[in-house]
Scaffold this motif. Structure first.
Motif, PDB file in Angstrom:
ATOM      1  N   GLY A  50       0.787  -1.230   0.000  1.00 55.32           N
ATOM      2  CA  GLY A  50       0.000   0.000   0.000  1.00 55.32           C
ATOM      3  C   GLY A  50       0.818   1.279   0.000  1.00 55.32           C
ATOM      4  N   HIS A  51       1.995   1.256  -0.616  1.00 53.36           N
ATOM      5  CA  HIS A  51       2.833   2.462  -0.666  1.00 53.36           C
ATOM      6  C   HIS A  51       2.356   3.421  -1.750  1.00 53.36           C
ATOM      7  CE1 HIS A  51       5.610   0.795   2.165  1.00 53.36           C
ATOM      8  NE2 HIS A  51       5.839  -0.259   1.396  1.00 53.36           N
ATOM      9  N   CYS A  52       2.675   4.690  -1.556  1.00 48.90           N
ATOM     10  CA  CYS A  52       2.351   5.727  -2.533  1.00 48.90           C
ATOM     11  C   CYS A  52       3.420   5.732  -3.629  1.00 48.90           C
ATOM     12  CB  CYS A  52       2.305   7.096  -1.868  1.00 48.90           C
ATOM     13  SG  CYS A  52       1.058   7.227  -0.591  1.00 48.90           S
ATOM     14  N   VAL A  53       2.982   5.683  -4.893  1.00 43.79           N
ATOM     15  CA  VAL A  53       3.878   5.629  -6.042  1.00 43.79           C
ATOM     16  C   VAL A  53       3.879   6.972  -6.754  1.00 43.79           C
ATOM     17  CG1 VAL A  53       4.247   4.538  -8.296  1.00 43.79           C
ATOM     18  CG2 VAL A  53       3.480   3.158  -6.355  1.00 43.79           C
ATOM     19  N   LEU A  54       5.060   7.414  -7.173  1.00 43.04           N
ATOM     20  CA  LEU A  54       5.195   8.659  -7.912  1.00 43.04           C
ATOM     21  C   LEU A  54       6.202   8.449  -9.033  1.00 43.04           C
ATOM     22  CD1 LEU A  54       4.810  11.844  -8.080  1.00 43.04           C
ATOM     23  CD2 LEU A  54       6.930  11.939  -6.769  1.00 43.04           C
ATOM     24  N   TYR A  55       5.793   8.798 -10.259  1.00 40.94           N
ATOM     25  CA  TYR A  55       6.731   8.823 -11.389  1.00 40.94           C
ATOM     26  C   TYR A  55       7.244  10.245 -11.530  1.00 40.94           C
ATOM     27  CZ  TYR A  55       5.596   4.169 -13.121  1.00 40.94           C
ATOM     28  OH  TYR A  55       5.453   2.818 -13.253  1.00 40.94           O
ATOM     29  N   THR A  56       8.540  10.386 -11.764  1.00 41.56           N
ATOM     30  CA  THR A  56       9.132  11.700 -11.972  1.00 41.56           C
ATOM     31  C   THR A  56       9.241  11.960 -13.475  1.00 41.56           C
ATOM     32  OG1 THR A  56      11.371  10.812 -11.889  1.00 41.56           O
ATOM     33  CG2 THR A  56      10.410  11.561  -9.793  1.00 41.56           C
ATOM     34  N   PRO A  57       9.451  13.207 -13.897  1.00 41.64           N
ATOM     35  CA  PRO A  57       9.518  13.527 -15.325  1.00 41.64           C
ATOM     36  C   PRO A  57      10.573  12.739 -16.099  1.00 41.64           C
ATOM     37  CG  PRO A  57       9.263  15.531 -14.062  1.00 41.64           C
ATOM     38  CD  PRO A  57       9.489  14.418 -13.073  1.00 41.64           C
ATOM     39  N   ASP A  58      11.613  12.254 -15.426  1.00 31.33           N
ATOM     40  CA  ASP A  58      12.651  11.472 -16.104  1.00 31.33           C
ATOM     41  C   ASP A  58      12.323   9.973 -16.097  1.00 31.33           C
ATOM     42  OD1 ASP A  58      13.146  11.268 -13.295  1.00 31.33           O
ATOM     43  OD2 ASP A  58      15.168  10.575 -13.743  1.00 31.33           O
ATOM     44  N   ASP A  59      11.066   9.612 -15.771  1.00 29.71           N
ATOM     45  CA  ASP A  59      10.588   8.229 -15.736  1.00 29.71           C
ATOM     46  C   ASP A  59      11.176   7.404 -14.601  1.00 29.71           C
ATOM     47  OD1 ASP A  59       8.791   8.474 -17.846  1.00 29.71           O
ATOM     48  OD2 ASP A  59      10.364   8.089 -19.323  1.00 29.71           O
ATOM     49  N   SER A  60      11.677   8.066 -13.571  1.00 33.78           N
ATOM     50  CA  SER A  60      12.085   7.359 -12.364  1.00 33.78           C
ATOM     51  C   SER A  60      10.835   7.065 -11.547  1.00 33.78           C
ATOM     52  CB  SER A  60      13.051   8.204 -11.540  1.00 33.78           C
ATOM     53  OG  SER A  60      14.240   8.442 -12.254  1.00 33.78           O
ATOM     54  N   LEU A  61      10.950   6.092 -10.665  1.00 35.97           N
ATOM     55  CA  LEU A  61       9.820   5.685  -9.840  1.00 35.97           C
ATOM     56  C   LEU A  61      10.184   5.856  -8.377  1.00 35.97           C
ATOM     57  CD1 LEU A  61       6.992   4.336  -9.734  1.00 35.97           C
ATOM     58  CD2 LEU A  61       8.181   2.146  -9.641  1.00 35.97           C
ATOM     59  N   SER A  62       9.243   6.368  -7.605  1.00 34.96           N
ATOM     60  CA  SER A  62       9.476   6.590  -6.190  1.00 34.96           C
ATOM     61  C   SER A  62       8.347   5.994  -5.362  1.00 34.96           C
ATOM     62  CB  SER A  62       9.566   8.093  -5.922  1.00 34.96           C
ATOM     63  OG  SER A  62       9.661   8.328  -4.541  1.00 34.96           O
ATOM     64  N   LEU A  63       8.712   5.459  -4.223  1.00 37.15           N
ATOM     65  CA  LEU A  63       7.745   5.123  -3.181  1.00 37.15           C
ATOM     66  C   LEU A  63       7.891   6.239  -2.158  1.00 37.15           C
ATOM     67  CD1 LEU A  63       8.338   1.267  -2.799  1.00 37.15           C
ATOM     68  CD2 LEU A  63       6.780   2.487  -4.325  1.00 37.15           C
ATOM     69  N   THR A  64       7.035   7.246  -2.267  1.00 41.39           N
ATOM     70  CA  THR A  64       7.228   8.478  -1.516  1.00 41.39           C
ATOM     71  C   THR A  64       7.150   8.268  -0.008  1.00 41.39           C
ATOM     72  OG1 THR A  64       4.894   9.061  -1.758  1.00 41.39           O
ATOM     73  CG2 THR A  64       6.431   9.956  -3.379  1.00 41.39           C
ATOM     74  N   ASP A  65       6.258   7.397   0.443  1.00 37.32           N
ATOM     75  CA  ASP A  65       6.132   7.208   1.890  1.00 37.32           C
ATOM     76  C   ASP A  65       7.310   6.446   2.482  1.00 37.32           C
ATOM     77  OD1 ASP A  65       5.047   5.148   0.340  1.00 37.32           O
ATOM     78  OD2 ASP A  65       3.744   4.449   1.936  1.00 37.32           O
ATOM     79  N   LEU A  66       8.085   5.745   1.654  1.00 42.56           N
ATOM     80  CA  LEU A  66       9.319   5.103   2.121  1.00 42.56           C
ATOM     81  C   LEU A  66      10.535   5.989   1.889  1.00 42.56           C
ATOM     82  CD1 LEU A  66       9.063   1.353   1.033  1.00 42.56           C
ATOM     83  CD2 LEU A  66       8.617   2.370   3.269  1.00 42.56           C
ATOM     84  N   GLY A  67      10.382   7.004   1.039  1.00 39.88           N
ATOM     85  CA  GLY A  67      11.514   7.876   0.728  1.00 39.88           C
ATOM     86  C   GLY A  67      12.510   7.250  -0.233  1.00 39.88           C
ATOM     87  N   VAL A  68      12.057   6.312  -1.058  1.00 34.62           N
ATOM     88  CA  VAL A  68      12.930   5.638  -2.015  1.00 34.62           C
ATOM     89  C   VAL A  68      12.620   6.149  -3.417  1.00 34.62           C
ATOM     90  CG1 VAL A  68      13.558   3.424  -3.058  1.00 34.62           C
ATOM     91  CG2 VAL A  68      13.063   3.558  -0.607  1.00 34.62           C
ATOM     92  N   LEU A  69      13.639   6.639  -4.096  1.00 34.29           N
ATOM     93  CA  LEU A  69      13.529   7.073  -5.479  1.00 34.29           C
ATOM     94  C   LEU A  69      14.526   6.245  -6.274  1.00 34.29           C
ATOM     95  CD1 LEU A  69      12.608   9.013  -7.755  1.00 34.29           C
ATOM     96  CD2 LEU A  69      14.374  10.604  -6.953  1.00 34.29           C
ATOM     97  N   LEU A  70      14.059   5.506  -7.270  1.00 34.46           N
ATOM     98  CA  LEU A  70      14.929   4.639  -8.048  1.00 34.46           C
ATOM     99  C   LEU A  70      15.187   5.275  -9.407  1.00 34.46           C
ATOM    100  CD1 LEU A  70      16.347   1.964  -7.529  1.00 34.46           C
ATOM    101  CD2 LEU A  70      14.478   0.831  -8.734  1.00 34.46           C
ATOM    102  N   ARG A  71      16.387   5.765  -9.582  1.00 33.06           N
ATOM    103  CA  ARG A  71      16.810   6.352 -10.849  1.00 33.06           C
ATOM    104  C   ARG A  71      17.728   5.375 -11.543  1.00 33.06           C
ATOM    105  NH1 ARG A  71      16.787  12.691  -9.807  1.00 33.06           N
ATOM    106  NH2 ARG A  71      14.599  12.880 -10.352  1.00 33.06           N
ATOM    107  N   SER A  72      18.102   5.678 -12.784  1.00 35.41           N
ATOM    108  CA  SER A  72      19.053   4.819 -13.489  1.00 35.41           C
ATOM    109  C   SER A  72      20.306   5.619 -13.800  1.00 35.41           C
ATOM    110  CB  SER A  72      18.435   4.239 -14.754  1.00 35.41           C
ATOM    111  OG  SER A  72      18.167   5.248 -15.693  1.00 35.41           O
ATOM    112  N   GLN A  73      21.386   4.882 -14.003  1.00 35.98           N
ATOM    113  CA  GLN A  73      22.693   5.481 -14.249  1.00 35.98           C
ATOM    114  C   GLN A  73      23.356   4.722 -15.386  1.00 35.98           C
ATOM    115  OE1 GLN A  73      25.018   5.701 -10.665  1.00 35.98           O
ATOM    116  NE2 GLN A  73      26.943   5.615 -11.770  1.00 35.98           N
TER     117      GLN A  73
END
Length: 107
Positions: A50-73
């Protein structure tokens, strides 16, 4: 690894896809994984817990309530996951999200 501060308090830690350090979420390695697998893992984890999901403009995905943002490198010819741990207020702010590092090295 880079740390970002907001009025003297830690606000974000950005890990490198290769040098890490490695961190896990429910057994999944967040640094250095395939970005598509990483995003699918986060979506599945969010659906299950039940985490909150957020996509950022660069197509990264975040679980905002956990404070995790997964970007690529970009690492050589491959793209690998690069996790950022970000305080929730920054993830909810477009200004701060847009200023978080996108790549490793010279951010």
């Amino acid at each position: 690894m880079k740390a970002f501060y907001d009025t003297g308090e830690l606000a974000c830690v950005a890990l490198d896809a290769v040098t890490g350090p490695q961190v896990f979420l429910s057994g999944f390695p967040l640094a250095g994984s395939d970005p598509e697998q990483g995003q699918q893992f986060l979506l599945d984890h969010a659906a299950e817990h039940g985490h909150c999901v957020l996509y950022t403009p660069d197509d990264s995905l975040s679980l905002t309530d956990l404070g995790v943002l997964l970007r690529s490198q970009q690492v050589g010819a491959a793209r690998l996951t690069r996790p950022l741990f970000v305080k929730e207020e920054w993830l909810e702010s477009q200004y701060f999200r847009d200023h978080l590092p996108l790549e490793g090295g010279s951010d």
